[in-house]
Write an enzyme that holds these catalytic residues in place. Sequence first.
Site, PDB file in Angstrom:
ATOM      1  N   THR A 205       0.521   6.127 -14.315  1.00 22.64           N
ATOM      2  CA  THR A 205       0.500   6.643 -13.067  1.00 22.64           C
ATOM      3  C   THR A 205       1.905   7.244 -12.628  1.00 22.64           C
ATOM      4  O   THR A 205       2.958   6.554 -13.161  1.00 22.64           O
ATOM      5  CB  THR A 205       0.421   5.390 -12.192  1.00 22.64           C
ATOM      6  OG1 THR A 205      -0.658   4.653 -12.231  1.00 22.64           O
ATOM      7  CG2 THR A 205       0.301   5.767 -10.429  1.00 22.64           C
ATOM      8  N   VAL A 234     -11.500   1.167  -8.639  1.00 26.57           N
ATOM      9  CA  VAL A 234     -10.341   1.797  -8.211  1.00 26.57           C
ATOM     10  C   VAL A 234      -9.287   0.859  -8.615  1.00 26.57           C
ATOM     11  O   VAL A 234      -9.416  -0.229  -8.547  1.00 26.57           O
ATOM     12  CB  VAL A 234     -10.413   1.984  -6.571  1.00 26.57           C
ATOM     13  CG1 VAL A 234      -9.040   2.224  -5.812  1.00 26.57           C
ATOM     14  CG2 VAL A 234     -11.728   2.819  -6.101  1.00 26.57           C
ATOM     15  N   GLY A 235      -7.979   1.398  -9.218  1.00 26.45           N
ATOM     16  CA  GLY A 235      -7.016   0.712  -9.447  1.00 26.45           C
ATOM     17  C   GLY A 235      -5.949   0.449  -8.144  1.00 26.45           C
ATOM     18  O   GLY A 235      -6.352   0.303  -7.000  1.00 26.45           O
ATOM     19  N   ASP A 236      -4.787   0.132  -8.772  1.00 29.15           N
ATOM     20  CA  ASP A 236      -3.927  -0.295  -7.649  1.00 29.15           C
ATOM     21  C   ASP A 236      -3.038   0.762  -6.800  1.00 29.15           C
ATOM     22  O   ASP A 236      -2.535   0.694  -5.827  1.00 29.15           O
ATOM     23  CB  ASP A 236      -2.507  -0.965  -8.367  1.00 29.15           C
ATOM     24  CG  ASP A 236      -1.877  -0.144  -9.461  1.00 29.15           C
ATOM     25  OD1 ASP A 236      -2.570   0.679  -9.981  1.00 29.15           O
ATOM     26  OD2 ASP A 236      -0.976  -0.602  -9.664  1.00 29.15           O
ATOM     27  N   GLY A 257       1.374   0.390 -14.431  1.00 25.49           N
ATOM     28  CA  GLY A 257       0.792  -0.589 -15.468  1.00 25.49           C
ATOM     29  C   GLY A 257      -0.616  -1.099 -15.225  1.00 25.49           C
ATOM     30  O   GLY A 257      -1.263  -0.026 -14.622  1.00 25.49           O
ATOM     31  N   GLY A 259      -3.416  -1.832 -13.341  1.00 23.84           N
ATOM     32  CA  GLY A 259      -3.388  -1.996 -11.966  1.00 23.84           C
ATOM     33  C   GLY A 259      -4.362  -3.124 -11.656  1.00 23.84           C
ATOM     34  O   GLY A 259      -4.122  -3.676 -10.663  1.00 23.84           O
TER      35      GLY A 259
END
Length: 345
Positions: A205, A234-236, A257, A259
Amino acid sequence: MVRKWSLLLLLQLLLCPRPARPSSPLPLVLHTWPFKNATEAAWRTLASGGSALDAVEAGCAQCEREQCDGTVGFGGSPDESGETTLDAMIMDGTTMDVGAVGDLRRVKNAVGVARKVLEHTTHTLLVGESATKFAESMGFVNEDLSTDASRALHSDWLAQSCQPNCWRNVTPDPSKYCGPYKPPSILKQDGSAYKETGDNYGHDTIGMVVIHKTGHTAAGTSTNGLKFKIPGRVGDSPIPGAGAYADDAAGAAAATGDGDIMMRFLPSYQAVEYMRRGESPTVACQKVISRIQKYFPKFFGAVICANVTGSYGAACNKLPAFTQFRFMVSNSLTNQPKEERVNCI
Ligand SMILES: *[C@@H]1O[C@H](CO)[C@@H](O)[C@H](O)[C@H]1NC(C)=O
Ligand SMILES: *[C@@H]1O[C@H](CO)[C@@H](O)[C@H](O)[C@H]1NC(C)=O
């Protein structure tokens, strides 16, 4: 005598006008990974009178267009079905307003859509096909995000029996076979709650933090997420406090990293809270990493932190293949994008 000296001083001042050394490092642009053109885009935006929010948007959008490392923007990190989907967020640390999109499909400029969520809705996070519809209504083009590169990644993955993937405790054995998977009739926990993916280090990211010369803060992220994720993941990055956080009263932070692990610790929020309590940005970042380490010693991740007077720092979790984290900074002292490295702890 005194008069003579003052006269000399005056003359010197008149004849050799030296630019006053900037007393403050502000403004500051700080972001994850050595994506230099993103630093430049954010810096240029500030130089031409843009706000902290404008700079974050411009920096992240630059990476989306450039497909930074294949992990930001279109044509990277296909999910299990081969589609590239995007997550992005933008946060205004003055008003505590946030706009974000998760699992955004067929729209390239994810951070631009996130900005529209911030500006034109009372919501914080829009996801999936509905986020695409919203983007279209805001004038964004609906277009395929796949490229030859992302199609090749996906077909290689299929040819390698869908390895690696993100499943556990299902049948058929996800460490050997492709799906579709089902829960087994008798649940045998495979014990390994978390596996290092191994090949992901060093690219991820873009997470960006900007402190305007007025002290206004903003933060944002943009990513195409994890390779071969299960559709819908969905990630962080679009989660306020996880992917990024900003508060004019303390500072701003962003994370990169794993997530799925990191979002459980709200690392960006936590870093800002440490700075609010008086920790330096470096120590704030380190404390966040060591908290996660206690539960997931092998997690891959890094955090960047900046406080409102323009001090900054970073920290990362040391792994055999990830011992140093590279990030970018630009402020009134560097005056141009400068790459920095921090040793992981
Ligand atoms: C950064 O911008 C320059 C100038 O536009 C371009 O030549 C270069 O390819 C860009 N870098 C990346 C990694 O795309
Ligand atoms: C920012 O961090 C630096 C370095 O620790 C510190 O000297 C400074 O006082 C901090 N600024 C604020 C507003 O806390």
